[in-house]
Design a protein around this motif. Structure first.
Motif: not given
Length: 723
Positions: A481-495
Motif C-alpha cells: 500500500n505504497g505511495s502512488p505515482p502523481i501526474g508524470d512523477q513515478p511512485s517516490l517511495m519512503t524508505f
C-alpha cells in the motif's frame, strides 16, 4: 470459473462466484464421499499407500481452493458491495466443506495407518529422501490439523464446535470489513495553506490528488467536473487527508498544527470502535475471544494460546514470554531515554504549548512529529530528501539485481502476459540464471487504493507448487500500500515502503523458489507460523547493504546516485528510536498472547471484571510504561492481524522469527559484506535451505542446515543497538 492457467481477472465478475462455488462443492462432496467409502473398506491388515490418500485429496480440493483463493484475493484488493455480498454468502458453504475434511474419521484413520506403517519401517529407512521427508511432514501436519479441527469430537459437542467455526469465519470477515469501511468513511479537507507550512511536497501532492479524485467520484451523473491544475492544487489546496497509511503518516510526521494532528490521530486509533455503532468491532472482539476460548476447551487445551502454539515452534506461552522479557529488559530503558530526548527537543523548540507546567508529557500525536524533527536534527537529513532516490521502477530493478546476486535468479517483466485486477498491477516471471528455466511468477500490486483495497501489505498464494495437481510454476501475489505515482512523477517511495517491498518479496521467494513438490508442505505451506517471517525479515537487512542500495538509489530525474553521506546517515538511522519501536512490537505480541490466555472475554463482555481496554493497559504498563495509550485508544478494534488474519496468539512470531532472520543475516556478515564471492556462496546456501525446503523439513532443522547451529538473539540485539 476457468481452472487452467492464471486467473482470468478481466472476465471475473462477482455474480460468477456463487454458481462456481456451488458446482465445485457439489462435485467435491461427491468425490470425497466415494473416497471415504473406499478408505472405510480397508481392513486392518491392508497396507494403505500414501499415494492413495493425500495426493488424491489435494487434487480433489484444488478447484475450490483456486476459486476461493481468487475470491479472497479480490475481496482484499478490489472490495465492493456486490463482491462482498457474494463472498459472505458463500463463506459458510466453504467453511462447512473444509470442516468435513478435517473431521473425516475414515481419512484420519487412513493417515494414522500410514504414519504407523512408516514408524514400524523407520529402522529400514535411516536416511529418507527429501520426497519421503515431505510426505511424512504432510501426514504429520494433516493429522495435527484434524485433531485441532475436531475429528475426535462427537454428537452435540461436534455440532457446537462446527457452529463456532462458522461463526468465527463470519466474525473475522465482518471485523475486516468494518476496518476497511471506517477507514474509507473518514476524510478531512484542509483549505488553509498556513497549515501546510513545512509539509513535504509529496504529501501535499498526494492530498491534493485525493481531493481531485474525490470531487470526480462525488460528481453527479452528467455533471462536468473542471480539470484541476495539480501543480497549483499541490501548492494552494484544497488538500484531502484520509486514514490510509500514505495519507495518515505524513500528518503525524510533518503537520505543525497540533489540533489537526490530534484530530487525525484520534480518528485513526478509534476506527471501527464504539464511536460508530454500525461498524463497531468491540462486541465482535469479545465474541471472537469467547468463542476461541470455548473452542480450545473442547479440544482439551487450557486456553486458545495453547491451541495456537500446538502448531508452532515455540513450546509454550512461558517460552514466548521469556524471549519477550529478555528483549524488554534491554528495550525499555532505551525507550525511556529516547522519549526523554524527543521531549527535550519539543520543550526547547516547541514554544509555549510544550513548556514545563503546560504540557506534562508529549501526547501521542506529538511523539511522531517531534521524533521526526529529532531525527532530522541528528542526521541533518529528511525523509523527503530521500524519496527522489527511491522511485519504484528503480527500486525494483535494484532489488531484482540483489536476487540475482544472492540466489542466482533473473526476474523479468511480463506485463500483458497475465490479466490483472487493476491497471497499476504488474506481472513478473522468475528464471533460473544457470538453466534459463522459468521457475515461478508473481503479481505486484504496489499502491494504496483506500476506496476498495484493505490496508497493510501481504503476500498470498495464487498457485502453489504441487506434483499432485501438476503445477510446477508457483505464482504469488505481492501486495503493498505504497505511495502512488502523481501526474508524470513515478511512485517516490519512503524508505519504510522500500523495506516493506523487500519484506513481502522475502515471503514470495519462499513460495516461488521451493523445491518441495508435495503441495501441503511446498513453499510457505506447512511451515510453523513463528518461522514464516524469517525470509521476509531477512530481506529487509539488505536495504542497508551498500551494493544493494546503490543498485537502485538514483535520482528519478537526474540519474545521480544517492550521495554517500546520505547513505551513511541512512544506516545510522536504522537504530534511531529502536527501543521504542521494539517495545511497541513486544507489547503487541504479549497483548495478543495474554488476550488468548489470561483474559476472561465472556465476563468482560457482560461488564464483569476488567474490560478489554483496561486489560490492554495492564499489559502496556509492563512493556510500554514510557508511553501508555490514551484512555480512548481503540487500536485493538483495527488489529486485523489477530482478529481477521492468521496471527491469533501468534503475533509474537515477528520477534521469534526476527531472532532467526537476524542470525541468518549474520552468516553474511561473518564472511564480510564486501566479500562478493562469499556473499554469493552463502546466498546460494540460503536459497537451497530456507527458500527451497518449504515445510517439508522442520524450520529448526532447516535453520541448522543453513547456519550450522541453533539461532541466538545476539545478532538481533546488535542490529537494534540494544546489545
Amino acid at each position: 470459473m476457468e481452472q487452467d492457467g492464471l486467473p482470468k481477472f478481466g472476465k471475473i465478475e462477482p455474480k460468477h462466484l456463487t454458481p462456481a462455488v456451488e458446482d465445485l462443492l457439489a462435485k467435491l462432496e461427491s468425490d470425497f464421499s466415494s473416497m471415504e467409502a473406499d478408505l472405510s473398506k480397508k481392513s486392518d491388515i491392508d497396507v494403505i499407500d500414501y499415494d492413495e490418500v493425500l495426493p488424491v485429496l489435494e487434487k480433489m480440493q484444488y478447484p475450490i481452493g483456486f476459486v476461493w483463493g481468487i475470491a479472497g484475493h479480490l475481496n482484499g484488493v478490489k472490495n465492493g458491495d456486490e463482491l462482498r455480498e457474494a463472498y459472505e454468502s458463500n463463506q459458510p458453504k466453504v467453511v462447512q466443506s473444509m470442516t468435513q475434511f478435517s473431521q473425516s474419521k475414515p481419512l484420519f484413520d487412513a493417515l494414522s495407518a500410514i504414519e504407523k506403517q512408516w514408524e514400524e519401517s523407520k529402522d529400514d529407512d535411516d536416511c529418507p529422501s527429501f520426497l519421503m521427508k515431505q510426505q511424512r511432514r504432510a501426514v504429520e501436519s494433516s493429522l495435527l490439523d484434524m485433531k485441532l479441527g475436531g475429528v475426535g469430537l462427537e454428537g452435540d459437542e461436534k455440532e457446537r464446535f462446527n457452529e463456532i467455526r462458522q461463526r468465527l469465519a463470519k466474525l473475522s470477515n465482518s471485523f475486516s470489513n468494518n476496518v476497511l469501511d471506517d477507514t474509507k468513511a473518514f476524510s478531512h479537507t484542509v483549505e488553509n495553506s498556513e497549515v501546510m507550512e513545512g509539509v513535504p511536497e509529496s504529501a501535499r501532492a498526494l492530498w491534493a490528488n485525493s481531493y481531485a479524485q474525490h470531487m470526480k467520484s462525488e460528481a453527479k451523473e452528467g455533471e462536468e467536473v473542471p480539470e484541476i491544475d495539480m501543480d497549483k492544487a499541490t501548492e494552494n489546496g484544497p488538500w484531502r487527508v484520509t486514514l490510509d497509511i500514505p495519507s495518515y503518516l505524513p500528518v503525524m510526521q510533518h503537520v505543525k498544527d497540533r489540533s489537526l494532528r490530534e484530530k487525525i490521530y484520534k480518528a485513526y486509533i478509534q476506527r471501527a470502535s464504539e464511536k460508530n455503532d454500525d461498524k463497531n468491532n468491540v462486541p465482535l472482539i469479545y465474541e471472537i475471544l469467547t468463542l476461541k476460548q470455548e473452542l480450545a476447551k473442547m479440544l482439551g487445551f487450557s486456553n486458545y494460546a495453547e491451541l495456537s502454539l500446538a502448531k508452532k515452534m515455540a513450546p509454550s506461552v512461558e517460552a514466548v514470554t521469556e524471549l519477550t522479557d529478555l528483549m524488554a529488559k534491554k528495550a525499555i530503558p532505551a525507550a525511556r531515554k529516547e522519549l526523554e530526548e524527543v521531549t527535550a527537543l519539543a520543550r526547547k523548540e516547541g514554544g509555549d504549548d510544550y513548556a514545563e507546567g503546560v504540557l506534562e508529557k508529549l501526547e501521542p500525536w506529538d511523539t511522531t512529529f517531534w521524533s521526526e524533527r529529532l531525527k532530522e536534527s541528528k542526521f541533518d537529513m529528511t525523509e523527503e530528501e530521500l524519496r527522489p532516490y527511491f522511485a519504484l521502477p528503480a527500486v525494483l530493478d535494484g532489488m531484482f539485481g540483489l536476487l540475482n546476486r544472492l540466489f542466482n535468479i533473473d526476474v523479468k517483466a511480463a506485463d500483458g502476459e497475465a490479466e490483472v485486477w487493476n491497471e497499476d498491477v504488474r506481472f513478473f516471471k522468475i528464471f533460473d540464471s544457470d538453466t534459463g528455466e522459468h521457475i515461478s511468477s508473481f503479481f505486484l500490486d504496489p499502491y494504496s487504493r483506500p476506496e476498495n483495497k484493505r490496508g497493510g501489505a501481504w503476500m498470498d498464494t495464487c498457485i502453489g507448487k504441487s506434483q499432485a495437481t501438476n503445477h510446477d510454476i508457483p505464482v504469488a501475489y505481492l501486495t503493498c500500500n505504497g505511495s502512488p505515482p502523481i501526474g508524470d512523477q513515478p511512485s517516490l517511495m519512503t524508505f519504510r515502503e522500500v523495506e516493506t517491498l523487500f519484506h513481502e518479496t522475502g515471503h514470495g521467494l519462499q513460495h516461488m523458489l521451493t523445491k518441495a513438490s508435495v503441495g501441503d508442505v511446498a513453499g510457505i505451506n506447512g511451515i510453523e507460523w513463528d518461522a514464516v517471517e524469517l525470509p521476509s525479515q531477512f530481506m529487509e537487512n539488505w536495504c542497508y547493504d551498500r551494493p544493494t542500495v546503490y543498485g537502485f538509489a538514483k535520482h528519478w530525474e537526474t540519474g545521480e546516485p544517492l550521495p554517500e553521506e546520505k547513505f551513511e546517515k541512512l544506516c545510522e538511522q536504522k537504530i534511531f528510536n529502536s527501543g521504542m519501536m521494539t517495545c511497541r512490537q513486544l507489547y503487541f505480541g504479549q497483548l495478543d498472547l495474554a488476550l488468548h490466555s489470561d483474559f476472561d472475554a465472556s465476563a468482560a463482555g457482560k461488564g464483569e471484571g476488567p474490560s478489554l481496554f483496561e486489560f490492554s493497559n495492564g499489559i502496556a504498563e509492563q512493556y510500554i510504561p514510557h508511553s501508555m495509550p490514551l484512555e480512548e485508544d481503540r487500536f485493538l478494534c483495527s488489529f486485523s492481524h489477530i482478529f481477521a488474519g492468521g496471527y491469533s496468539a501468534g503475533y509474537y512470531s515477528y520477534k521469534w522469527a526476527e531472532v532467526m532472520s537476524a542470525d541468518a543475516f549474520g552468516a553474511f556478515e561473518d564472511v564480510g559484506l564486501d566479500n562478493e564471492e562469499g556473499i554469493r556462496e552463502i546466498g546460494r546456501k540460503f536459497r537451497n535451505t530456507v527458500l527451497s525446503l518449504g515445510g517439508g523439513i522442520a524450520p529448526s532443522v532447516v535453520f541448522k542446515e543453513f547456519r550450522g547451529r541453533d539461532p541466538t538473539p545476539d545478532a538481533l540485539l546488535r542490529h537494534n543497538g540494544l546489545d
